[in-house]
Design a protein around this motif. Sequence first.
Motif, PDB file in Angstrom:
ATOM      1  N   ALA A   1      32.272  43.389  28.826  1.00  0.00           N
ATOM      2  CA  ALA A   1      32.962  44.547  29.590  1.00  0.00           C
ATOM      3  C   ALA A   1      34.244  43.967  29.870  1.00  0.00           C
ATOM      4  N   ARG A   2      34.372  42.661  30.441  1.00  0.00           N
ATOM      5  CA  ARG A   2      35.645  42.267  30.846  1.00  0.00           C
ATOM      6  C   ARG A   2      36.688  42.308  29.593  1.00  0.00           C
ATOM      7  N   LEU A   3      36.110  41.899  28.293  1.00  0.00           N
ATOM      8  CA  LEU A   3      36.793  42.040  26.960  1.00  0.00           C
ATOM      9  C   LEU A   3      37.186  43.408  26.756  1.00  0.00           C
ATOM     10  N   SER A   4      36.249  44.321  27.020  1.00  0.00           N
ATOM     11  CA  SER A   4      36.737  45.874  26.851  1.00  0.00           C
ATOM     12  C   SER A   4      37.785  46.104  27.588  1.00  0.00           C
ATOM     13  N   LEU A   5      37.789  45.911  28.778  1.00  0.00           N
ATOM     14  CA  LEU A   5      38.883  45.984  29.893  1.00  0.00           C
ATOM     15  C   LEU A   5      39.951  45.380  29.565  1.00  0.00           C
ATOM     16  N   GLY A   6      40.038  44.290  29.057  1.00  0.00           N
ATOM     17  CA  GLY A   6      41.212  43.731  28.356  1.00  0.00           C
ATOM     18  C   GLY A   6      41.978  44.362  27.750  1.00  0.00           C
ATOM     19  N   ALA A   7      41.012  44.830  26.538  1.00  0.00           N
ATOM     20  CA  ALA A   7      41.563  45.559  25.261  1.00  0.00           C
ATOM     21  C   ALA A   7      42.389  46.768  25.507  1.00  0.00           C
TER      22      ALA A   7
ATOM     23  N   PRO B   1      40.774  41.143  36.730  1.00  0.00           N
ATOM     24  CA  PRO B   1      41.708  41.894  37.646  1.00  0.00           C
ATOM     25  C   PRO B   1      41.321  42.118  38.800  1.00  0.00           C
ATOM     26  N   THR B   2      42.361  42.283  39.812  1.00  0.00           N
ATOM     27  CA  THR B   2      42.071  42.963  41.227  1.00  0.00           C
ATOM     28  C   THR B   2      42.564  44.518  40.681  1.00  0.00           C
ATOM     29  N   THR B   3      42.135  45.188  41.626  1.00  0.00           N
ATOM     30  CA  THR B   3      42.566  46.506  41.778  1.00  0.00           C
ATOM     31  C   THR B   3      44.143  46.625  42.008  1.00  0.00           C
ATOM     32  N   ALA B   4      44.884  45.711  42.813  1.00  0.00           N
ATOM     33  CA  ALA B   4      46.310  45.873  42.687  1.00  0.00           C
ATOM     34  C   ALA B   4      46.848  45.493  41.266  1.00  0.00           C
ATOM     35  N   ASP B   5      46.212  44.585  40.642  1.00  0.00           N
ATOM     36  CA  ASP B   5      46.710  44.388  39.242  1.00  0.00           C
ATOM     37  C   ASP B   5      46.591  45.464  38.498  1.00  0.00           C
ATOM     38  N   LEU B   6      45.638  46.035  38.504  1.00  0.00           N
ATOM     39  CA  LEU B   6      45.323  47.334  37.648  1.00  0.00           C
ATOM     40  C   LEU B   6      46.284  48.392  37.977  1.00  0.00           C
ATOM     41  N   THR B   7      46.556  48.452  39.062  1.00  0.00           N
ATOM     42  CA  THR B   7      47.603  49.752  39.479  1.00  0.00           C
ATOM     43  C   THR B   7      48.930  49.270  39.119  1.00  0.00           C
TER      44      THR B   7
ATOM     45  N   ALA C   1      45.612  54.196  36.252  1.00  0.00           N
ATOM     46  CA  ALA C   1      45.153  53.601  37.287  1.00  0.00           C
ATOM     47  C   ALA C   1      43.716  53.953  37.585  1.00  0.00           C
ATOM     48  N   ALA C   2      43.427  55.112  37.601  1.00  0.00           N
ATOM     49  CA  ALA C   2      42.008  55.658  38.287  1.00  0.00           C
ATOM     50  C   ALA C   2      41.261  55.139  37.298  1.00  0.00           C
ATOM     51  N   GLU C   3      41.405  55.464  35.824  1.00  0.00           N
ATOM     52  CA  GLU C   3      40.503  54.946  34.810  1.00  0.00           C
ATOM     53  C   GLU C   3      40.349  53.451  34.715  1.00  0.00           C
ATOM     54  N   LEU C   4      41.257  52.763  34.907  1.00  0.00           N
ATOM     55  CA  LEU C   4      41.310  51.130  34.904  1.00  0.00           C
ATOM     56  C   LEU C   4      40.380  50.806  35.985  1.00  0.00           C
ATOM     57  N   VAL C   5      40.653  51.263  37.304  1.00  0.00           N
ATOM     58  CA  VAL C   5      39.891  50.784  38.586  1.00  0.00           C
ATOM     59  C   VAL C   5      38.397  51.073  38.435  1.00  0.00           C
ATOM     60  N   GLY C   6      38.262  52.432  37.762  1.00  0.00           N
ATOM     61  CA  GLY C   6      36.779  52.776  37.422  1.00  0.00           C
ATOM     62  C   GLY C   6      35.939  51.870  36.446  1.00  0.00           C
TER      63      GLY C   6
END
Length: 281
Positions: A8-14, A51-57, A69-74
Amino acid sequence: MSTDFQHARLSLGARLRELRTEAGLPGRELAGRLGWPQSKVSKLENGKQTPTTADLTSWAEGTGRPDAAAELVGRLRGLETQYRSWRRQLAGGYRSVQEAHGAQARKTRMRRSFDPTLIPGLLQTPEYARAVLTRYSAIHTAPPRDIDTAVRARMDRQSVLHEPHRAFHFLIWEGALRARPCPPGVLAQQLERVAARLAPGPVRVGVIPFTADMNVPAGVGFSLHDDELVITETWHAEMWLDDPLDVTLHDRAWKALERNAVYGPDAHRIIVRAHHALEYP
């Protein structure tokens, strides 16, 4: 770390990399916009840092896609759910959990841990470990089929205590010395095992007495691995945290706890009192 979580973390990174490349930004340029070292961009994109929520925003805004941002935080929230689920980890039995911790132990050169409810796994006797794992199995309704295998894996992990290039510092709450997840005879042997570790050396054991003036909450156990990773554990969940802010927070908590610990003869007296309570409850 669970395979599901890492995937899941690799998918978020991609997805983060996709946003950056769509914006036509080299990693160095994005890092400059966000005021980050370039290594952080690389670690996030390659799934090596959570990442943190702030990182993603910040990432969404830095790539010109604040709407993402909302998608990434989700995605992060879903990742954290996998991260914390004991049920998911135990679906394959206890052996896989012990092996994951064993792999991390072999990577760690300096480990500091605080245990408020139980004797640390690296200091447990086989009988004590079996009692603890059996209770976990009942609480989580996990199949108890591989308890014996998990106990052997936990004992195998303890070989790292004898490797000269490693150091360990354990802090144990006095209540953990008196808790009875096992029969009195098993606990008595376990207390003797802990007492044997009080001598100076690469394995340092301190006890935090009931009378300590605690400056931080004492309810959650955690371990720090080379100042790079924190593993926290409760009856409900386990988290592996590698964000520098999380590591710094737990380092401060550790230092506050350490100031309340006693060692050597003072620690031995507390263990003797706990042993005496077994005979005269």
